[in-house]
Design an enzyme around this catalytic site. Structure first.
Site, PDB file in Angstrom:
ATOM      1  N   LYS A  13      -4.539   4.192   3.399  1.00 14.41           N
ATOM      2  CA  LYS A  13      -4.677   2.953   3.206  1.00 14.41           C
ATOM      3  C   LYS A  13      -3.241   2.382   2.986  1.00 14.41           C
ATOM      4  O   LYS A  13      -3.093   1.116   3.645  1.00 14.41           O
ATOM      5  CB  LYS A  13      -5.223   2.756   1.592  1.00 14.41           C
ATOM      6  CG  LYS A  13      -6.701   3.181   1.275  1.00 14.41           C
ATOM      7  CD  LYS A  13      -7.018   3.183   0.180  1.00 14.41           C
ATOM      8  CE  LYS A  13      -6.475   3.706  -1.149  1.00 14.41           C
ATOM      9  NZ  LYS A  13      -6.420   5.268  -0.792  1.00 14.41           N
ATOM     10  N   ARG A  88     -11.257  -0.582  -7.432  1.00 11.27           N
ATOM     11  CA  ARG A  88     -11.588   0.880  -7.384  1.00 11.27           C
ATOM     12  C   ARG A  88     -12.727   1.230  -8.202  1.00 11.27           C
ATOM     13  O   ARG A  88     -12.970   2.482  -8.145  1.00 11.27           O
ATOM     14  CB  ARG A  88     -10.517   1.851  -8.048  1.00 11.27           C
ATOM     15  CG  ARG A  88      -9.418   2.446  -7.046  1.00 11.27           C
ATOM     16  CD  ARG A  88      -8.549   3.265  -7.896  1.00 11.27           C
ATOM     17  NE  ARG A  88      -7.697   4.239  -7.242  1.00 11.27           N
ATOM     18  CZ  ARG A  88      -6.636   4.281  -6.505  1.00 11.27           C
ATOM     19  NH1 ARG A  88      -6.169   3.026  -6.138  1.00 11.27           N
ATOM     20  NH2 ARG A  88      -6.108   5.296  -5.877  1.00 11.27           N
ATOM     21  N   ARG A 123       2.966  14.414   2.028  1.00 13.76           N
ATOM     22  CA  ARG A 123       3.284  13.155   1.700  1.00 13.76           C
ATOM     23  C   ARG A 123       4.582  12.945   1.160  1.00 13.76           C
ATOM     24  O   ARG A 123       5.025  13.586   0.080  1.00 13.76           O
ATOM     25  CB  ARG A 123       2.290  12.285   0.920  1.00 13.76           C
ATOM     26  CG  ARG A 123       2.632  10.814   0.320  1.00 13.76           C
ATOM     27  CD  ARG A 123       1.613  10.177   0.043  1.00 13.76           C
ATOM     28  NE  ARG A 123       0.772  10.420  -0.954  1.00 13.76           N
ATOM     29  CZ  ARG A 123      -0.148   9.530  -1.356  1.00 13.76           C
ATOM     30  NH1 ARG A 123      -0.547   8.624  -0.768  1.00 13.76           N
ATOM     31  NH2 ARG A 123      -1.143   9.919  -2.467  1.00 13.76           N
ATOM     32  N   ARG A 156       5.324  12.585  -4.925  1.00 15.81           N
ATOM     33  CA  ARG A 156       4.583  12.200  -6.033  1.00 15.81           C
ATOM     34  C   ARG A 156       4.120  12.991  -6.964  1.00 15.81           C
ATOM     35  O   ARG A 156       3.447  14.037  -6.593  1.00 15.81           O
ATOM     36  CB  ARG A 156       3.438  11.096  -5.790  1.00 15.81           C
ATOM     37  CG  ARG A 156       3.692   9.640  -5.444  1.00 15.81           C
ATOM     38  CD  ARG A 156       2.907   9.009  -4.624  1.00 15.81           C
ATOM     39  NE  ARG A 156       1.330   8.878  -5.371  1.00 15.81           N
ATOM     40  CZ  ARG A 156       0.253   8.215  -4.959  1.00 15.81           C
ATOM     41  NH1 ARG A 156       0.427   7.393  -3.958  1.00 15.81           N
ATOM     42  NH2 ARG A 156      -0.727   8.296  -5.587  1.00 15.81           N
TER      43      ARG A 156
HETATM   44  P1  ADP Z   1      -3.500   6.602  -3.475  1.00 16.27           P
HETATM   45  O1  ADP Z   1      -2.713   5.847  -2.559  1.00 16.27           O
HETATM   46  O2  ADP Z   1      -3.194   8.110  -3.259  1.00 16.27           O
HETATM   47  O3  ADP Z   1      -4.830   6.384  -3.551  1.00 16.27           O
HETATM   48  P2  ADP Z   1      -2.521   4.883  -5.557  1.00 16.27           P
HETATM   49  O4  ADP Z   1      -1.061   4.506  -5.255  1.00 16.27           O
HETATM   50  O5  ADP Z   1      -3.390   3.992  -4.956  1.00 16.27           O
HETATM   51  O6  ADP Z   1      -3.082   6.283  -4.828  1.00 16.27           O
HETATM   52  O7  ADP Z   1      -3.033   4.912  -6.983  1.00 16.27           O
HETATM   53  C1  ADP Z   1      -2.120   5.829  -7.807  1.00 16.27           C
HETATM   54  C2  ADP Z   1      -2.754   5.751  -9.088  1.00 16.27           C
HETATM   55  O8  ADP Z   1      -2.454   4.399  -9.781  1.00 16.27           O
HETATM   56  C3  ADP Z   1      -4.225   6.177  -9.277  1.00 16.27           C
HETATM   57  O9  ADP Z   1      -4.396   7.584  -9.462  1.00 16.27           O
HETATM   58  C4  ADP Z   1      -4.457   5.460 -10.662  1.00 16.27           C
HETATM   59  O10 ADP Z   1      -4.021   6.307 -12.048  1.00 16.27           O
HETATM   60  C5  ADP Z   1      -3.616   4.294 -10.515  1.00 16.27           C
HETATM   61  N1  ADP Z   1      -4.195   3.164  -9.850  1.00 16.27           N
HETATM   62  C6  ADP Z   1      -4.002   2.554  -8.856  1.00 16.27           C
HETATM   63  N2  ADP Z   1      -4.847   1.399  -8.609  1.00 16.27           N
HETATM   64  C7  ADP Z   1      -5.718   1.726  -9.353  1.00 16.27           C
HETATM   65  C8  ADP Z   1      -6.881   0.577  -9.729  1.00 16.27           C
HETATM   66  N3  ADP Z   1      -7.180  -0.315  -9.053  1.00 16.27           N
HETATM   67  N4  ADP Z   1      -7.649   0.895 -10.826  1.00 16.27           N
HETATM   68  C9  ADP Z   1      -7.288   2.046 -11.628  1.00 16.27           C
HETATM   69  N5  ADP Z   1      -6.126   2.767 -11.443  1.00 16.27           N
HETATM   70  C10 ADP Z   1      -5.562   2.475 -10.483  1.00 16.27           C
HETATM   71  P1  ADP Z   2      -3.409   6.379   0.812  1.00 12.67           P
HETATM   72  O1  ADP Z   2      -2.640   5.131   0.533  1.00 12.67           O
HETATM   73  O2  ADP Z   2      -4.613   6.204   1.224  1.00 12.67           O
HETATM   74  O3  ADP Z   2      -3.291   7.257  -0.477  1.00 12.67           O
HETATM   75  P2  ADP Z   2      -0.952   7.029   2.568  1.00 12.67           P
HETATM   76  O4  ADP Z   2      -0.988   5.968   3.582  1.00 12.67           O
HETATM   77  O5  ADP Z   2      -0.082   7.286   1.621  1.00 12.67           O
HETATM   78  O6  ADP Z   2      -2.706   7.111   1.943  1.00 12.67           O
HETATM   79  O7  ADP Z   2      -1.238   8.484   3.495  1.00 12.67           O
HETATM   80  C1  ADP Z   2      -1.376   9.497   2.893  1.00 12.67           C
HETATM   81  C2  ADP Z   2      -0.316  10.665   3.694  1.00 12.67           C
HETATM   82  O8  ADP Z   2      -0.814  10.960   4.980  1.00 12.67           O
HETATM   83  C3  ADP Z   2       0.870  10.219   3.983  1.00 12.67           C
HETATM   84  O9  ADP Z   2       1.838  11.238   3.902  1.00 12.67           O
HETATM   85  C4  ADP Z   2       0.724   9.533   5.169  1.00 12.67           C
HETATM   86  O10 ADP Z   2       2.143   9.504   6.011  1.00 12.67           O
HETATM   87  C5  ADP Z   2      -0.226  10.484   5.926  1.00 12.67           C
HETATM   88  N1  ADP Z   2      -0.894   9.556   7.000  1.00 12.67           N
HETATM   89  C6  ADP Z   2      -1.456   8.385   6.733  1.00 12.67           C
HETATM   90  N2  ADP Z   2      -2.089   8.042   8.068  1.00 12.67           N
HETATM   91  C7  ADP Z   2      -2.328   9.224   8.685  1.00 12.67           C
HETATM   92  C8  ADP Z   2      -2.960   9.767   9.893  1.00 12.67           C
HETATM   93  N3  ADP Z   2      -3.884   8.833  10.707  1.00 12.67           N
HETATM   94  N4  ADP Z   2      -2.778  10.819  10.172  1.00 12.67           N
HETATM   95  C9  ADP Z   2      -1.948  11.874   9.729  1.00 12.67           C
HETATM   96  N5  ADP Z   2      -1.274  11.444   8.536  1.00 12.67           N
HETATM   97  C10 ADP Z   2      -1.699  10.321   7.992  1.00 12.67           C
END
Ligand code: ADP
Ligand code: ADP
Ligand code: ZN
Length: 212
Positions: A13, A88, A123, A156
């Protein structure tokens, strides 16, 4: 153009939101990045959310809704925005509707849990601007340094394997049902998130009618 990127943690995302933001000239709004900033600044909000974030648990809906409502009311969102990581929960989705925050497109990036667990170990995120990298799939030009802002890249805390598994469980339980919610209004497009970063970007652009 108001859009939502749905998908499990690690589905891509944040990566896709950054690319879309550049292409469409609208801001990417990541609640995760906003909350991590709040923790880094030592603000009251940061103190309130740390235990949830570190444990991989969802932050309470009221806190999320208040930061999102403030953010989308900023002038730079007047032509649209990309929501990454919010809503979410069903309560968050319903609250966006109730606040009159209209959504045009919802894209769900689908990917198997085991692929995600592997992605997360590689990541790295910029501790300054939040940009997301991967040591193999999306390396920065200089190891450990953000291409966008020169900030330092870090792992992270919540990307530890056990916490990732908990976040995946919570995703399936609380967030995945949002697909039905948005499918009912005909806004949902389901895409394969396991393709390359470029191919996922192309399929999103196609899904939102930006490419033919
Ligand atoms: P990822 O990209 O790996 O899905 P995020 O950066 O979006 O993780 O979120 C990291 C953490 O921030 C979540 O595990 C949660 O604790 C918090 N968080 C982010 N967005 C939300 C949301 N919309 N509702 C509740 N918690 C959130
Ligand atoms: P999210 O915001 O959904 O948690 P991220 O965009 O941070 O996901 O992506 C999670 C990890 O996977 C990061 O290390 C990113 O660079 C990698 N990644 C994202 N898209 C791809 C893809 N299409 N193929 C392989 N690795 C990816
Ligand atoms: Zn950066």
């Amino acid at each position: 153009m108001n859009m939502i990127l749905l998908g499990a943690p690690g589905a891509g995302k944040g990566t896709q939101a950054e690319l879309l933001a550049q292409r469409l000239s609208i801001p990417a709004i990541s609640t995760g990045n906003m909350l991590r900033d709040a923790m880094a600044n030592g603000s009251e909000l940061g103190k309130q959310v740390r235990t949830y974030m570190d444990g991989g648990l969802l932050v309470p809906d009221e806190l999320i809704l208040s930061i999102v409502a403030d953010r989308v009311a900023q002038p730079d969102c007047s032509n649209g925005f990309i929501l990454d990581g919010v809503p979410r929960t069903l309560a968050q989705a319903e609250a966006l509707d109730q606040k009159g925050i209209g959504i045009d497109h919802v894209v769900s990036l689908e990917i198997d849990d085991d692929v995600i667990e592997r992605r997360m170990t590689g990541r790295r995120v910029c501790s300054h601007c939040g940009s997301s990298y991967h040591i193999d799939a999306h390396p920065p030009k200089t190891a450990g340094i953000c291409d966008q802002c020169g900030g330092e890249l870090a792992v992270r805390k919540d990307d530890a394997p056990e916490t990732v598994r908990r976040r995946l469980e919570i995703y399936h339980q609380s967030t995945e049902p949002l697909k039905d919610y948005y499918a009912r209004s005909g806004k949902l497009r389901i895409l394969d998130g396991s393709q390359s970063i470029e191919d996922v970007q192309q399929s999103i652009l196609k899904a939102i009618g930006d490419l033919v």
